[in-house]
Design a protein around this motif. Structure first.
Motif, PDB file in Angstrom:
ATOM      1  N   ASN A   1      35.766  48.841  41.679  1.00 36.36           N
ATOM      2  CA  ASN A   1      34.232  47.923  41.371  1.00 36.36           C
ATOM      3  C   ASN A   1      34.220  47.238  42.128  1.00 36.36           C
ATOM      4  O   ASN A   1      32.960  46.664  41.738  1.00 36.36           O
ATOM      5  N   ASP A   2      34.978  47.055  43.054  1.00 37.86           N
ATOM      6  CA  ASP A   2      34.125  46.458  44.391  1.00 37.86           C
ATOM      7  C   ASP A   2      33.439  46.819  45.297  1.00 37.86           C
ATOM      8  O   ASP A   2      32.870  46.494  45.952  1.00 37.86           O
ATOM      9  N   TYR A   3      32.794  48.186  45.057  1.00 38.84           N
ATOM     10  CA  TYR A   3      32.300  48.927  46.052  1.00 38.84           C
ATOM     11  C   TYR A   3      31.028  49.051  45.594  1.00 38.84           C
ATOM     12  O   TYR A   3      29.986  49.410  46.090  1.00 38.84           O
ATOM     13  N   ILE A   4      31.358  48.617  44.549  1.00 41.69           N
ATOM     14  CA  ILE A   4      29.223  48.618  43.035  1.00 41.69           C
ATOM     15  C   ILE A   4      28.660  47.859  43.315  1.00 41.69           C
ATOM     16  O   ILE A   4      27.694  48.277  42.452  1.00 41.69           O
ATOM     17  N   ILE A   5      29.400  46.840  43.771  1.00 37.98           N
ATOM     18  CA  ILE A   5      28.127  45.729  43.473  1.00 37.98           C
ATOM     19  C   ILE A   5      27.426  44.677  44.777  1.00 37.98           C
ATOM     20  O   ILE A   5      28.125  44.654  45.933  1.00 37.98           O
ATOM     21  N   PRO A   6      26.488  44.305  44.895  1.00 40.88           N
ATOM     22  CA  PRO A   6      26.072  43.555  46.008  1.00 40.88           C
ATOM     23  C   PRO A   6      27.196  43.076  46.341  1.00 40.88           C
ATOM     24  O   PRO A   6      28.605  42.114  46.359  1.00 40.88           O
ATOM     25  N   GLY A   7      26.913  43.833  47.744  1.00 40.14           N
ATOM     26  CA  GLY A   7      27.925  43.391  49.263  1.00 40.14           C
ATOM     27  C   GLY A   7      29.148  44.664  49.392  1.00 40.14           C
ATOM     28  O   GLY A   7      29.620  44.475  50.620  1.00 40.14           O
ATOM     29  N   GLY A   8      29.147  45.389  48.294  1.00 40.15           N
ATOM     30  CA  GLY A   8      30.278  46.846  48.153  1.00 40.15           C
ATOM     31  C   GLY A   8      29.336  47.487  48.752  1.00 40.15           C
ATOM     32  O   GLY A   8      28.514  47.808  49.110  1.00 40.15           O
ATOM     33  N   ARG A   9      30.113  48.295  49.915  1.00 42.62           N
ATOM     34  CA  ARG A   9      29.636  49.409  50.736  1.00 42.62           C
ATOM     35  C   ARG A   9      28.480  50.486  50.038  1.00 42.62           C
ATOM     36  O   ARG A   9      27.403  50.862  50.396  1.00 42.62           O
ATOM     37  N   ILE A  10      29.044  50.771  48.515  1.00 38.66           N
ATOM     38  CA  ILE A  10      28.246  51.289  47.904  1.00 38.66           C
ATOM     39  C   ILE A  10      27.156  51.452  47.539  1.00 38.66           C
ATOM     40  O   ILE A  10      26.119  51.907  47.474  1.00 38.66           O
ATOM     41  N   TYR A  11      27.315  50.064  47.175  1.00 36.73           N
ATOM     42  CA  TYR A  11      26.035  50.001  46.460  1.00 36.73           C
ATOM     43  C   TYR A  11      24.462  49.437  47.808  1.00 36.73           C
ATOM     44  O   TYR A  11      23.791  49.394  48.070  1.00 36.73           O
ATOM     45  N   GLU A  12      25.782  48.573  48.601  1.00 40.48           N
ATOM     46  CA  GLU A  12      24.071  48.322  50.087  1.00 40.48           C
ATOM     47  C   GLU A  12      23.997  49.628  50.803  1.00 40.48           C
ATOM     48  O   GLU A  12      22.638  49.575  51.514  1.00 40.48           O
ATOM     49  N   GLN A  13      24.799  50.946  50.804  1.00 47.62           N
ATOM     50  CA  GLN A  13      24.865  51.938  51.498  1.00 47.62           C
ATOM     51  C   GLN A  13      23.366  52.437  50.362  1.00 47.62           C
ATOM     52  O   GLN A  13      22.384  52.771  51.087  1.00 47.62           O
ATOM     53  N   ARG A  14      23.765  52.571  49.295  1.00 43.26           N
ATOM     54  CA  ARG A  14      22.533  52.796  48.252  1.00 43.26           C
ATOM     55  C   ARG A  14      20.864  52.200  48.350  1.00 43.26           C
ATOM     56  O   ARG A  14      19.886  52.376  48.880  1.00 43.26           O
ATOM     57  N   GLU A  15      21.772  51.067  48.839  1.00 45.22           N
ATOM     58  CA  GLU A  15      20.225  49.929  48.853  1.00 45.22           C
ATOM     59  C   GLU A  15      19.406  50.399  50.637  1.00 45.22           C
ATOM     60  O   GLU A  15      17.854  50.578  50.309  1.00 45.22           O
ATOM     61  N   TYR A  16      19.746  50.806  51.478  1.00 44.18           N
ATOM     62  CA  TYR A  16      19.690  50.792  52.452  1.00 44.18           C
ATOM     63  C   TYR A  16      18.916  52.382  52.872  1.00 44.18           C
ATOM     64  O   TYR A  16      18.006  52.737  52.926  1.00 44.18           O
ATOM     65  N   ILE A  17      19.883  53.532  52.259  1.00 44.95           N
ATOM     66  CA  ILE A  17      19.616  54.595  52.095  1.00 44.95           C
ATOM     67  C   ILE A  17      17.380  54.790  51.275  1.00 44.95           C
ATOM     68  O   ILE A  17      16.913  55.244  51.616  1.00 44.95           O
ATOM     69  N   TYR A  18      17.901  54.126  50.143  1.00 47.08           N
ATOM     70  CA  TYR A  18      16.226  54.401  49.450  1.00 47.08           C
ATOM     71  C   TYR A  18      15.139  53.661  50.192  1.00 47.08           C
ATOM     72  O   TYR A  18      14.262  54.540  50.526  1.00 47.08           O
ATOM     73  N   LYS A  19      15.445  52.066  50.774  1.00 48.88           N
ATOM     74  CA  LYS A  19      14.425  51.818  51.233  1.00 48.88           C
ATOM     75  C   LYS A  19      14.070  53.083  52.478  1.00 48.88           C
ATOM     76  O   LYS A  19      12.879  52.867  52.845  1.00 48.88           O
ATOM     77  N   ALA A  20      15.051  53.010  53.418  1.00 48.49           N
ATOM     78  CA  ALA A  20      14.918  53.888  54.407  1.00 48.49           C
ATOM     79  C   ALA A  20      13.641  55.423  53.871  1.00 48.49           C
ATOM     80  O   ALA A  20      13.186  55.645  54.796  1.00 48.49           O
ATOM     81  N   LEU A  21      14.301  55.965  53.061  1.00 57.48           N
ATOM     82  CA  LEU A  21      13.652  57.143  52.899  1.00 57.48           C
ATOM     83  C   LEU A  21      12.447  56.870  52.539  1.00 57.48           C
ATOM     84  O   LEU A  21      10.819  57.340  52.561  1.00 57.48           O
ATOM     85  N   VAL A  22      11.648  55.716  51.198  1.00 59.21           N
ATOM     86  CA  VAL A  22      10.664  55.393  50.865  1.00 59.21           C
ATOM     87  C   VAL A  22       9.827  55.082  52.212  1.00 59.21           C
ATOM     88  O   VAL A  22       8.891  55.995  52.314  1.00 59.21           O
TER      89      VAL A  22
END
Length: 508
Positions: free
Chosen positions: A401-422
């Protein structure tokens, strides 16, 4: 000796005729010739030289001389020679006789049941990456959902409990699993509102993969059909095909957040259809299906009395405050099999611990369940040390649960990869809601992409980035690829810079 190898002559012929690998497969299907994608890849790469009858087909399809294409192999491969070389009672597709050093040698071929089996998550592109690594090249692997190499650690409590119990796990368990593990899974099923589940309805496995194989083997006869999403996790299609069944792919609609196309599902059901598969949350798209979509699928399954298989291994990796709903909770009157495990949520992919839950109307599947029990008993049991930590893992604090909220690794990596691909010209992408995969779309006209496996190989060789091409997930168009966004943001930044630089000048 010919100046070129068979593979080189084959590639030259394909270029001259402007024929791609997919074209050869299509021509073969039209002529009733068994030719799978994996075979063509092996011929083109030089890993395998085909039998004389296959060389003959390839020569005709490419409009070249059979003896020239086959080289020395073709000269020794006439019908008369092949017939005289075959031992009595053999099948020419199963074994082949070669003469080597003056001795007769029998060559064993893989089963024809593997002809149409595809698993490119670990396929030819990965094999090329391994060759590059053996030569000393560093490759960034964005191809497989394996958390440990990217710094995701198993919770300390899980490791401690396994160590404490290890001496108690030296023998076989019950074929379906330890009581403590199945009790914890049963309680988890109750939290997910899955109906009519007892401990006897729960089976542990060496990962969900083993259980999928068991389920398909126990269900499908030759010609039976099963609905599987496209794109899919390819193991589902591979296991269905290997079991003698026919995988019929229903479309997931990219324009509708990758949700299943309900009308397409309806169109593809007939009297041979036995079941429908859901992958929710989805791999490779990261989609999460809402209740209204799940309800429509339940309604279709109810109308046609289908089994529902639901792969929910990522159900604890859901972001943005969304809720995962088990489709079995909506279908108490149908027979459902729900799959999950700890590989992803607890970062222990190597421990190989998964499970399946039988629920709903089990009376309609009594004989099938006997088959599941038979196959479960034949493998004796699943990994007992891994079973021993299921109770600990499902209880108490869930570190995922700590990974999938804002500030968590998976959440932040998801945010980055999406914006970078767009931001990369020629790429569009739907933002994933769950898991740790993203499935971008390439502008095939801009890049003139005709072969997505070639795209993946070119990216690997030029930028040392390993991804999986979309056709590896049974997606029919050469316009997608999957990225695993498990690496830290700074590593993903470097990868996206390389991808952007690669695409800036890429053209097939």
């Amino acid at each position: 000796m010919p100046d070129k190898t068979f593979a080189e002559r084959l590639r030259d012929s394909m270029v001259r005729q402007n024929i791609k690998q997919v074209d050869l497969i299509r021509i073969a299907a039209e002529q009733g010739v068994k030719l799978g994608k994996s075979h063509v890849s092996q011929y083109v790469s030089g890993k395998t030289v085909p039998r004389p009858d296959m060389i003959r087909f390839l020569a005709e399809a490419l409009q070249v001389d059979e003896l020239w294409l086959g080289g020395d192999g073709a000269a020794a491969g006439s019908d008369a020679d092949a017939a005289s070389a075959e031992p009595s009672g053999s099948h020419p597709e199963d074994v082949e006789i070669k003469v080597s050093g003056g001795k007769t040698m029998r060559e064993f071929k893989k089963s024809s049941k593997l002809d149409n089996v595809l698993y490119d998550v670990r396929g030819p592109v990965v094999e090329e990456a391994l060759r590059m690594e053996e030569a000393g090249t560093h490759v960034l692997k964005l191809n497989i959902g394996n958390p440990a190499p990217f710094g995701f650690r198993t919770p300390d409590e899980v490791i401690y409990d396994m160590r404490q119990q290890l001496t108690e796990c030296e023998g076989y368990s019950d074929a379906r699993g330890l009581f403590s593990a199945r009790k914890a899974i049963m309680q988890y099923a109750q939290l997910k509102n899955i109906p009519n589940v007892s401990i006897g309805d729960i089976y542990t496995g060496n990962g969900v993969s083993e259980l999928i194989n068991i389920c398909m083997s126990a269900l499908l006869d030759d010609g039976d059909e099963i609905l599987i999403p496209a794109p899919d996790y390819p193991l589902w299609t591979a296991c269905a095909t290997l079991s003698g069944g026919k995988a019929v792919h229903y479309i997931c609609d990219e324009q509708a957040d990758w949700y299943p196309d309900i009308d397409d599902i309806r169109k593809k059901i007939n009297d041979r259809t036995k079941a429908i598969v859901l992958i929710n949350p989805n791999n490779p798209t990261g989609a999460l299906y809402p209740k209204e979509i799940l309800q429509q699928i339940v309604d279709i399954a109810r109308e046609h009395q289908l089994i529902i298989f639901s792969d929910e291994i990522y159900d604890r990796l859901v972001m943005d405050g969304e809720e995962h709903i088990s489709i079995a909770s909506l279908a108490p009157d149908l027979f459902c099999v729900t799959f999950s495990g700890l590989s992803k949520s607890h970062m222990i992919a190597g421990f190989r611990i998964g499970w399946m839950i039988l629920s709903g109307n089990k009376d309609m599947a009594k004989d099938y369940i006997e088959g599941l029990n038979m196959l479960s008993n034949m493998r004796l049991c699943s990994n007992v040390p891994a079973q021993s930590i299921v109770q600990t893992s499902l209880g108490g604090h869930q570190s995922v649960n700590d990974y999938i909220i804002p500030g968590g690794r998976i959440y932040e990596q998801r945010e980055y990869i999406y914006k970078a691909l767009v931001d990369i010209p020629g790429i569009s992408v739907v933002k994933p809601k769950a898991a740790f995969y993203i499935f971008p779309k390439l502008d095939v006209k801009k890049f003139n992409i005709l072969d997505d496996e070639r795209f993946a190989l070119d990216l690997l060789k030029q930028k040392k980035l390993l991804i999986v091409h979309g056709s590896g997930f049974n997606w029919k168009e050469p316009d997608h690829f999957r990225i695993v966004y498990l690496p830290r943001v700074e590593v993903l930044e470097d990868a996206m810079d390389k991808l952007s630089s690669f695409l800036a000048g890429y053209h097939q």
